[in-house]
Design a protein around this motif. Sequence first.
Motif, PDB file in Angstrom:
ATOM      1  N   ILE A 118      53.178  -1.927  30.357  1.00 21.65           N
ATOM      2  CA  ILE A 118      52.496  -0.868  30.795  1.00 21.65           C
ATOM      3  C   ILE A 118      51.321  -1.123  32.066  1.00 21.65           C
ATOM      4  O   ILE A 118      50.259  -1.595  31.172  1.00 21.65           O
ATOM      5  CB  ILE A 118      52.133   0.338  30.093  1.00 21.65           C
ATOM      6  CG1 ILE A 118      53.431   0.766  29.214  1.00 21.65           C
ATOM      7  CG2 ILE A 118      51.633   1.473  30.793  1.00 21.65           C
ATOM      8  CD1 ILE A 118      53.216   1.729  28.180  1.00 21.65           C
ATOM      9  N   PRO A 119      51.448  -1.195  33.203  1.00 27.00           N
ATOM     10  CA  PRO A 119      50.191  -1.605  33.930  1.00 27.00           C
ATOM     11  C   PRO A 119      49.029  -0.715  33.453  1.00 27.00           C
ATOM     12  O   PRO A 119      49.134   0.580  33.192  1.00 27.00           O
ATOM     13  CB  PRO A 119      50.604  -1.226  35.275  1.00 27.00           C
ATOM     14  CG  PRO A 119      52.114  -1.435  35.313  1.00 27.00           C
ATOM     15  CD  PRO A 119      52.480  -0.659  34.008  1.00 27.00           C
TER      16      PRO A 119
ATOM     17  N   ILE B 162      42.724  -2.277  33.905  1.00 24.23           N
ATOM     18  CA  ILE B 162      41.945  -3.535  33.768  1.00 24.23           C
ATOM     19  C   ILE B 162      42.859  -4.729  34.665  1.00 24.23           C
ATOM     20  O   ILE B 162      42.220  -5.711  34.788  1.00 24.23           O
ATOM     21  CB  ILE B 162      41.977  -3.794  32.371  1.00 24.23           C
ATOM     22  CG1 ILE B 162      40.847  -4.977  31.965  1.00 24.23           C
ATOM     23  CG2 ILE B 162      43.351  -3.965  31.800  1.00 24.23           C
ATOM     24  CD1 ILE B 162      40.911  -5.399  30.550  1.00 24.23           C
ATOM     25  N   ASP B 163      44.091  -4.427  34.861  1.00 27.42           N
ATOM     26  CA  ASP B 163      44.711  -5.500  35.504  1.00 27.42           C
ATOM     27  C   ASP B 163      44.034  -5.893  36.780  1.00 27.42           C
ATOM     28  O   ASP B 163      44.018  -7.175  37.122  1.00 27.42           O
ATOM     29  CB  ASP B 163      46.282  -5.054  35.765  1.00 27.42           C
ATOM     30  CG  ASP B 163      47.176  -4.736  34.523  1.00 27.42           C
ATOM     31  OD1 ASP B 163      46.702  -5.174  33.631  1.00 27.42           O
ATOM     32  OD2 ASP B 163      47.938  -4.089  34.819  1.00 27.42           O
ATOM     33  N   LYS B 164      43.550  -5.201  37.690  1.00 28.30           N
ATOM     34  CA  LYS B 164      42.712  -5.612  39.005  1.00 28.30           C
ATOM     35  C   LYS B 164      41.615  -6.148  38.577  1.00 28.30           C
ATOM     36  O   LYS B 164      41.562  -7.091  39.191  1.00 28.30           O
ATOM     37  CB  LYS B 164      42.650  -4.245  39.964  1.00 28.30           C
ATOM     38  CG  LYS B 164      41.979  -4.725  41.123  1.00 28.30           C
ATOM     39  CD  LYS B 164      42.135  -3.400  41.914  1.00 28.30           C
ATOM     40  CE  LYS B 164      41.184  -3.736  43.345  1.00 28.30           C
ATOM     41  NZ  LYS B 164      40.638  -5.048  43.503  1.00 28.30           N
ATOM     42  N   PHE B 165      41.147  -5.752  37.604  1.00 31.37           N
ATOM     43  CA  PHE B 165      39.555  -6.254  37.021  1.00 31.37           C
ATOM     44  C   PHE B 165      39.823  -7.811  36.868  1.00 31.37           C
ATOM     45  O   PHE B 165      39.012  -8.710  37.314  1.00 31.37           O
ATOM     46  CB  PHE B 165      39.107  -5.364  36.161  1.00 31.37           C
ATOM     47  CG  PHE B 165      37.872  -6.288  35.470  1.00 31.37           C
ATOM     48  CD1 PHE B 165      36.665  -6.161  36.219  1.00 31.37           C
ATOM     49  CD2 PHE B 165      38.085  -7.025  34.381  1.00 31.37           C
ATOM     50  CE1 PHE B 165      35.478  -6.769  35.748  1.00 31.37           C
ATOM     51  CE2 PHE B 165      36.785  -7.714  33.889  1.00 31.37           C
ATOM     52  CZ  PHE B 165      35.489  -7.389  34.415  1.00 31.37           C
ATOM     53  N   LEU B 166      41.093  -8.033  35.925  1.00 26.25           N
ATOM     54  CA  LEU B 166      41.251  -9.442  35.541  1.00 26.25           C
ATOM     55  C   LEU B 166      41.642 -10.099  36.644  1.00 26.25           C
ATOM     56  O   LEU B 166      41.463 -11.455  36.911  1.00 26.25           O
ATOM     57  CB  LEU B 166      42.474  -9.416  34.509  1.00 26.25           C
ATOM     58  CG  LEU B 166      41.931  -8.722  33.102  1.00 26.25           C
ATOM     59  CD1 LEU B 166      43.311  -8.523  32.265  1.00 26.25           C
ATOM     60  CD2 LEU B 166      40.981  -9.381  32.562  1.00 26.25           C
ATOM     61  N   THR B 167      42.357  -9.749  37.826  1.00 21.26           N
ATOM     62  CA  THR B 167      42.740 -10.569  39.040  1.00 21.26           C
ATOM     63  C   THR B 167      41.565 -10.740  39.764  1.00 21.26           C
ATOM     64  O   THR B 167      41.426 -12.146  40.246  1.00 21.26           O
ATOM     65  CB  THR B 167      43.912  -9.833  39.855  1.00 21.26           C
ATOM     66  OG1 THR B 167      44.703  -9.582  38.781  1.00 21.26           O
ATOM     67  CG2 THR B 167      44.120 -10.576  40.990  1.00 21.26           C
ATOM     68  N   ASP B 168      40.758  -9.745  40.096  1.00 26.66           N
ATOM     69  CA  ASP B 168      39.585 -10.030  40.625  1.00 26.66           C
ATOM     70  C   ASP B 168      38.532 -11.014  39.896  1.00 26.66           C
ATOM     71  O   ASP B 168      37.884 -11.848  40.496  1.00 26.66           O
ATOM     72  CB  ASP B 168      38.829  -8.654  40.750  1.00 26.66           C
ATOM     73  CG  ASP B 168      39.378  -7.796  41.671  1.00 26.66           C
ATOM     74  OD1 ASP B 168      40.315  -8.245  42.550  1.00 26.66           O
ATOM     75  OD2 ASP B 168      39.018  -6.489  41.890  1.00 26.66           O
TER      76      ASP B 168
ATOM     77  N   THR C 292      44.348  -6.100  24.170  1.00 23.79           N
ATOM     78  CA  THR C 292      44.698  -7.218  23.904  1.00 23.79           C
ATOM     79  C   THR C 292      46.110  -7.599  24.884  1.00 23.79           C
ATOM     80  O   THR C 292      46.509  -8.612  25.196  1.00 23.79           O
ATOM     81  CB  THR C 292      45.264  -7.445  22.405  1.00 23.79           C
ATOM     82  OG1 THR C 292      43.980  -7.322  21.738  1.00 23.79           O
ATOM     83  CG2 THR C 292      45.862  -8.602  22.040  1.00 23.79           C
ATOM     84  N   GLU C 293      46.849  -6.524  24.851  1.00 24.24           N
ATOM     85  CA  GLU C 293      48.343  -6.714  25.632  1.00 24.24           C
ATOM     86  C   GLU C 293      47.903  -7.085  26.916  1.00 24.24           C
ATOM     87  O   GLU C 293      48.697  -7.915  27.558  1.00 24.24           O
ATOM     88  CB  GLU C 293      49.148  -5.292  25.393  1.00 24.24           C
ATOM     89  CG  GLU C 293      50.262  -5.406  26.220  1.00 24.24           C
ATOM     90  CD  GLU C 293      51.277  -6.435  25.553  1.00 24.24           C
ATOM     91  OE1 GLU C 293      52.239  -6.603  26.099  1.00 24.24           O
ATOM     92  OE2 GLU C 293      51.224  -6.595  24.146  1.00 24.24           O
ATOM     93  N   SER C 294      46.904  -6.410  27.276  1.00 26.48           N
ATOM     94  CA  SER C 294      46.578  -6.748  28.981  1.00 26.48           C
ATOM     95  C   SER C 294      46.230  -7.962  29.163  1.00 26.48           C
ATOM     96  O   SER C 294      46.540  -8.675  30.244  1.00 26.48           O
ATOM     97  CB  SER C 294      45.434  -5.697  29.381  1.00 26.48           C
ATOM     98  OG  SER C 294      45.923  -4.316  29.530  1.00 26.48           O
ATOM     99  N   ILE C 295      45.519  -8.633  28.178  1.00 27.11           N
ATOM    100  CA  ILE C 295      44.814  -9.978  28.422  1.00 27.11           C
ATOM    101  C   ILE C 295      46.050 -10.962  28.301  1.00 27.11           C
ATOM    102  O   ILE C 295      46.116 -11.844  28.943  1.00 27.11           O
ATOM    103  CB  ILE C 295      43.877 -10.397  27.271  1.00 27.11           C
ATOM    104  CG1 ILE C 295      42.650  -9.425  27.604  1.00 27.11           C
ATOM    105  CG2 ILE C 295      43.443 -11.719  27.341  1.00 27.11           C
ATOM    106  CD1 ILE C 295      41.854  -9.458  28.919  1.00 27.11           C
ATOM    107  N   ARG C 296      46.870 -10.671  27.162  1.00 31.54           N
ATOM    108  CA  ARG C 296      48.175 -11.670  27.107  1.00 31.54           C
ATOM    109  C   ARG C 296      49.032 -11.524  28.325  1.00 31.54           C
ATOM    110  O   ARG C 296      49.384 -12.887  28.609  1.00 31.54           O
ATOM    111  CB  ARG C 296      48.720 -11.194  25.745  1.00 31.54           C
ATOM    112  CG  ARG C 296      48.131 -11.525  24.424  1.00 31.54           C
ATOM    113  CD  ARG C 296      48.793 -11.083  23.476  1.00 31.54           C
ATOM    114  NE  ARG C 296      48.141 -11.136  21.979  1.00 31.54           N
ATOM    115  CZ  ARG C 296      48.505 -10.538  20.913  1.00 31.54           C
ATOM    116  NH1 ARG C 296      49.211  -9.580  20.661  1.00 31.54           N
ATOM    117  NH2 ARG C 296      47.570 -10.998  19.808  1.00 31.54           N
ATOM    118  N   HIS C 297      49.127 -10.427  28.897  1.00 28.48           N
ATOM    119  CA  HIS C 297      50.091 -10.315  29.933  1.00 28.48           C
ATOM    120  C   HIS C 297      49.526 -11.007  31.129  1.00 28.48           C
ATOM    121  O   HIS C 297      50.214 -11.937  31.658  1.00 28.48           O
ATOM    122  CB  HIS C 297      50.259  -8.834  30.345  1.00 28.48           C
ATOM    123  CG  HIS C 297      51.163  -8.576  31.470  1.00 28.48           C
ATOM    124  ND1 HIS C 297      50.698  -8.442  32.622  1.00 28.48           N
ATOM    125  CD2 HIS C 297      52.701  -8.510  31.720  1.00 28.48           C
ATOM    126  CE1 HIS C 297      51.680  -8.201  33.609  1.00 28.48           C
ATOM    127  NE2 HIS C 297      52.637  -8.430  32.562  1.00 28.48           N
TER     128      HIS C 297
END
Length: 87
Positions: free
Chosen positions: A3-4, A7-13, A34-39
């Motif tokens: 599930i997007p 934080i996804d954009k923050f990690l990409t930036d 944790t799921e976001s970081i692993r993804h």
Amino acid sequence: MYIPRKIDKFLTDWKSEQDRKPLIVKGSRQVGKTESIRHFATDNYDSFIEINFVEEPKYTMMLDAYDTPVDFRNKENIRPLLDYVLK
């Protein structure tokens, strides 16, 4: 199924920053940190090492070897940590 999250954009930036600092993620329980970081790691790197200091407090002692803050972007500084984790 992933599930997007915001934080996804923050990690990409963060990854695209030339002079990025180590990443520390804190927040409420059960929101998908944790799921976001692993993804993110799986999508952006060939491999990654996950160290959870809450679930594995024994690993906090590996940081005791450093008297001052350490720049972990320098691979020479990471080697002692890897040796400790992988033994």
